[in-house]
Design a protein around this motif. Structure first.
Motif, PDB file in Angstrom:
ATOM      1  N   LEU A 113       0.802  -1.403   0.205  1.00  0.00           N
ATOM      2  CA  LEU A 113      -0.729  -0.009   0.000  1.00  0.00           C
ATOM      3  C   LEU A 113       0.433   1.244   0.172  1.00  0.00           C
ATOM      4  O   LEU A 113       0.845   2.404  -1.001  1.00  0.00           O
ATOM      5  N   ILE A 114       2.406   1.120   1.044  1.00  0.00           N
ATOM      6  CA  ILE A 114       2.669   2.724   0.922  1.00  0.00           C
ATOM      7  C   ILE A 114       3.784   3.008   0.151  1.00  0.00           C
ATOM      8  O   ILE A 114       4.112   4.120  -0.215  1.00  0.00           O
ATOM      9  N   VAL A 115       3.764   1.527  -0.482  1.00  0.00           N
ATOM     10  CA  VAL A 115       4.888   2.447  -2.202  1.00  0.00           C
ATOM     11  C   VAL A 115       3.987   2.505  -2.791  1.00  0.00           C
ATOM     12  O   VAL A 115       4.733   3.638  -4.169  1.00  0.00           O
ATOM     13  N   ASN A 116       2.779   2.149  -2.961  1.00  0.00           N
ATOM     14  CA  ASN A 116       1.950   2.621  -4.251  1.00  0.00           C
ATOM     15  C   ASN A 116       1.647   4.165  -3.819  1.00  0.00           C
ATOM     16  O   ASN A 116       1.334   4.350  -5.241  1.00  0.00           O
ATOM     17  N   ILE A 117       1.401   4.491  -2.766  1.00  0.00           N
ATOM     18  CA  ILE A 117       0.887   5.479  -2.452  1.00  0.00           C
ATOM     19  C   ILE A 117       1.982   6.864  -2.523  1.00  0.00           C
ATOM     20  O   ILE A 117       1.702   7.509  -2.684  1.00  0.00           O
ATOM     21  N   TYR A 118       3.140   6.110  -1.804  1.00  0.00           N
ATOM     22  CA  TYR A 118       4.895   7.450  -2.097  1.00  0.00           C
ATOM     23  C   TYR A 118       5.472   6.827  -3.375  1.00  0.00           C
ATOM     24  O   TYR A 118       5.662   7.817  -3.703  1.00  0.00           O
ATOM     25  N   ALA A 119       5.638   5.778  -4.074  1.00  0.00           N
ATOM     26  CA  ALA A 119       6.583   5.781  -4.733  1.00  0.00           C
ATOM     27  C   ALA A 119       5.984   5.893  -6.218  1.00  0.00           C
ATOM     28  O   ALA A 119       6.803   6.700  -7.814  1.00  0.00           O
TER      29      ALA A 119
END
Lengths: 271, 610
Positions: free
Chosen positions: A264-270
């Motif tokens: 989730l985080i990598v898709n949101i942030y990167a």
């Protein structure tokens, strides 16, 4: 090559091929100025899902989806592949950042507990088979209680028949401790013979004080002690085969939670 | 095994509980725990009503119907204390797994606050410490400095998870490069088409690799993503340097190293001249450092200032080449310009009359005359510099004498000599008003040359004056042999380039241009001098080529830069390979080559927030 070896070879080759394909494809993506960690990351995610499918397979035992042993082989091979893809993905042994370090730690702990579990499964079922007996783990307390009942009945019979209480006193003072519950848990796991030695020692010790008629009862009592010792080994081995999952499964669930968070985080942030 | 395992008993592996008597290694009861987890073995059976009474239903495996039979109220007569059933291993494992899940979710929930007050290093959003260099720039906005979704609502987060992030645009928020910024090498290649027209910063640079991480470390494999020619090491795989490397193009100042070192500095013919500094010449013939600033050597090793090197011998040439403005009995290029007379008109009677009239005007009111001419030539603005230090009395007196067909002889009593202006008989015995350069880069000579290199001014002049007349003045000023101040003797390449250039003043005219710009390569003389040590002097790389015809290029009517030959032999890659090879000195791509063109920072980085 028998069927089992063929399937082991097939599954291992398939996963090795998949790993190499992922490696080459990641390299291809990198050489085209893409982000190889996306390739390796999603591949690792798929492998983790496949590893979790093993648990699903156990729940759906009524569905004819290959024998469990093949799923186990696949689980082990996929776990190994997952570890290799993990290193390909992170590019290092230890990641940066708190949540990635927690994820890394959980991944290593799950992998390590998995390797330990594989070692247990390679070792103890074989040794259990060598005992020549089978026993359901949950029934062990019942079986021990039954042996104890039989022993006590035998001691009463001996006392009434021979009108001597030497064996009865020895049972109460010494042998009763052994029959009360499983003994020498860790010694059985290491493959030790403490239980056998204990039996030999305490039955030989009392034999010199018994009459001929009492000796017959002692021999029968010893046969129960030998069986009890076997049950003790069953208890120790089956316990370890069940309790290592207390580490592997909860850690796997935690790891999966962090995997989803990472995704989730990598898709949101990167990406 | 002969031990009774009670095969008749049905195991319930999916039930959550086991008989509590098992905890104490006692026999479990046949009934086992109830589905709700309470003891099911407090009674032996549940009697059923039959006729007027009750019937015992104890199972056969438990001994069959008991002798007492059911109680009158239908209860079982064989009561015993209930046990406390225990959870199966499977149930314990489930509970532990659930706990692990809750702990994991709890940690994520507790430490995922996006507030900037939360220490990023204990955040579940922390992907790793930023490099030191970026840490300072993100102090105010935190993660949101680069990750625009950071402070979004959970709903927007979900949306963001399914949309693409453009990290490069975040980088370009602070970093600037040559346009197009995301093109390979920040450059629009015309000689070939790159495989991709848009690159991403993260293709080569990755953050969150720790405080000490060097973001600029780029491996050869990164370069080889586009540069498909195999490159393992410099010795084997780097192409040979181009011919005439690195001095393949002429500089803006003509300086023949060969002739100076092997001739001027050593031959008695030159060393016998009074104007020559012999001590300097001797030192310069053996030491490059006599003329070059090694202390500040970077890519360029600049030459020392004129006064320290060239001036030792050439000062007299500058001051002896006079700039003839007006002659008493003939036309100079400048007077021809002022009168608008072309070369062909010089013998014309009318032209001679105009010349006399011109002297008349100068004799009457030279200041007004100069202003009138300046207006006509549209150079009024430049006039003060063009005649800097010129005393109108000198002009007036000289013109008066010439009109009377007398020679003008300056003497100290007149007290009119100003700056470099002189009137009277020159070396040729001709009566002239002329200017003699006072110093190197003399402002008057410089102004005249600059005026005639200024295409805008010349265009304005050409509206009133014929172009050939203007060209004649320019040729005179730029004549290497006769030109005033001898400027063109050394500066001619730069001056000629300036004339040819369409870019005007952006071209180096007067100063050393240095080597051609190589945007994608870097080299520092300083560090090489340091590592090579005093035993290896400049000639280790820069070897004089005594056979090179340096002058040939400058003698050409129409110069072609391809014909230029420097005084030095081309440096071969073998020279670099002496050190740049495995186990000796680095030989990867980025040690000598730059990826980015004109890297810099945008205003946002430079301006402090209020």
């Amino acid at each position: 090559m028998n069927r089992d070896n063929f399937i082991i070879f097939f599954i291992s080759s398939l996963l090795l091929f998949c790993y190499l394909a992922i490696w080459f494809y990641a390299d291809y993506v990198k050489s085209n100025l893409g982000d190889p960690s996306v390739v390796t990351g999603y591949s690792l995610f798929v492998v983790i899902l496949l590893l979790f499918a093993f648990n699903l397979r156990k729940r759906l035992s009524f569905v004819p989806l290959l024998a469990a042993k093949y799923w186990t082989i696949f689980h082990i091979a996929a776990g190994t592949t997952g570890l290799l893809i993990y290193w390909l993905h992170t590019g290092s042994i230890w990641p940066q950042g708190l949540y990635e370090q927690i994820l890394g730690l959980l991944f290593y702990m799950v992998s390590f507990s998995g390797i330990v579990g594989v070692l247990f499964q390679r070792l103890y079922p074989k040794r259990l088979n060598e005992t020549g007996s089978e026993i359901i783990y949950e029934r062990i307390p019942d079986v021990i209680a039954e042996i104890r009942e039989k022993n006590e009945a035998l001691i009463l019979l001996c006392t009434s028949e021979t009108e001597k209480n030497t064996l009865a006193r020895h049972y109460i003072e010494t042998l009763d401790w052994f029959f009360l519950q499983p003994r020498y848990f860790f010694n059985h796991l290491w493959g030790g013979r403490k239980g056998t030695s204990w039996i030999e020692h305490h039955f030989t010790l009392v034999r010199r004080y018994l009459s001929q008629s009492e000796t017959d009862y002692l021999d029968e009592l010893k046969s129960y002690a030998v069986k009890k010792n076997q049950i003790d080994f069953h208890y120790a081995a089956q316990s370890i085969l069940k309790y290592w999952l207390f580490v592997h499964i909860p850690l796997s669930l935690s790891m999966f939670t962090f995997v989803l968070w990472h995704l989730l985080i990598v898709n949101i942030y990167a990406i | 095994m002969s031990v009774d395992q009670r095969p008749d008993r049905y195991e319930r592996p999916l039930s959550r509980h086991l008989c509590g008597r098992n905890i104490f290694w006692q026999k479990s009861c046949p009934q086992g725990p109830k589905a709700d987890g309470t003891c099911g073995g407090a009674v032996s059976c549940s009697p059923v009503k039959q006729g007027g009474g009750y019937k015992c239903t104890r199972s056969k495996s438990a001994g069959g119907p008991c002798s007492q039979g059911p109680l009158q109220d239908g209860g079982c007569a064989k009561n015993r204390p209930p046990c406390v059933p225990k959870l199966r291993i499977r149930s314990h494992r489930k509970r532990l797994s659930l706990l692990a899940l809750i702990v994991a979710l709890g940690m994520i929930g507790a430490f995922s606050n996006t507030s900037e007050h939360i220490n990023p290093s204990i955040s579940m959003l922390d992907a790793g410490h930023l490099s030191d260099i970026h840490t300072g720039f993100t102090q105010d906005e935190g993660c949101a400095s680069c990750h625009t979704n950071h402070n979004d609502s959970p709903f927007d987060w979900v949306k963001a998870a399914f949309s693409k992030n453009d990290m490069s645009s975040e980088c370009l928020d602070c970093h600037s490069f040559n346009e197009p910024e995301l093109a390979p090498h920040n450059f629009s290649f015309t000689s070939f088409t790159p495989e991709t027209d848009k690159t991403q910063c993260v293709s080569c640079h990755s953050e969150h690799k720790g405080k000490k991480a060097n973001l600029n470390v780029v491996t050869q494999s990164t370069c080889s993503n586009c540069h498909k020619v195999k490159f393992d090491n410099f010795v084997d795989d780097h192409p040979e340097f181009p011919p005439k490397y690195p001095s393949g193009t002429p500089d803006s100042i003509k300086f023949n190293h060969n002739q100076h070192i092997n001739d001027y500095f050593v031959e008695a013919k030159w060393q016998g001249k009074k104007s020559v500094d012999k001590e300097f010449s001797l030192f310069a013939s053996k030491n490059c450092t006599a003329c070059h600033e090694v202390e500040t050597a970077a890519r360029k090793v600049k030459a020392k200032p004129y006064a320290q090197i060239c001036g030792n011998c050439h000062q007299s040439q500058i001051t002896s080449r006079e700039f003839k403005i007006i002659a008493a009995e003939s036309f100079t290029p400048v007077s021809a310009l002022l009168l608008g007379i072309s070369e062909d008109d010089e013998d014309d009677e009318d032209a001679l009359d105009e010349h006399l009239e011109f002297l008349q005007i100068l004799a009457e009111n030279p200041d007004e005359a100069m202003l009138d001419f300046a207006d006509e030539l549209t150079i009024a603005e430049e006039l003060p510099m063009l005649v800097k230090g010129l005393n109108s009395i000198l002009v007036k007196k000289a013109a008066e004498n010439w009109l009377n067909e007398d020679e003008f002889i300056e003497n100290d009593d007149m007290n009119i000599k100003q700056y470099g202006w002189v009137a009277g008989g020159d070396d040729d015995g001709e009566q002239t008003l002329r200017y003699r350069a006072v110093e190197h880069a003399d402002p008057v000579i410089l102004s005249w040359i600059e005026l005639f290199l200024n295409e805008t001014k010349l265009t304005q002049m050409k509206e009133n004056i014929e172009p050939e007349i203007i060209e004649r003045v320019r040729d005179y000023l730029l004549d290497p042999q006769e030109g005033p101040g001898a400027c063109a003797k050394c500066h001619q390449p730069g001056l000629v380039d300036r004339i040819k250039s369409t870019e005007g003043i952006s071209q180096a005219t007067w100063n050393y241009r240095g080597q051609v710009e190589r945007h994608f390569s870097k080299y520092s003389h300083g560090i090489h001098i340091k590592f090579l040590g005093p035993k290896k002097n400049c000639q280790f790389c820069h070897q004089l080529d005594s056979d090179s015809d340096y002058e040939a290029y400058f003698d050409q009517e129409t110069r072609d830069a391809d014909d230029f030959l420097s005084n030095f032999r081309s440096i071969s890659k073998v020279k670099c390979a002496e050190c740049h090879q495995p186990e000796k000195a680095r030989d990867d791509c980025v040690i000598c080559h730059n990826y980015h063109l004109n890297p810099g920072y945008k205003e946002k980085v430079m301006v402090k927030k209020e």
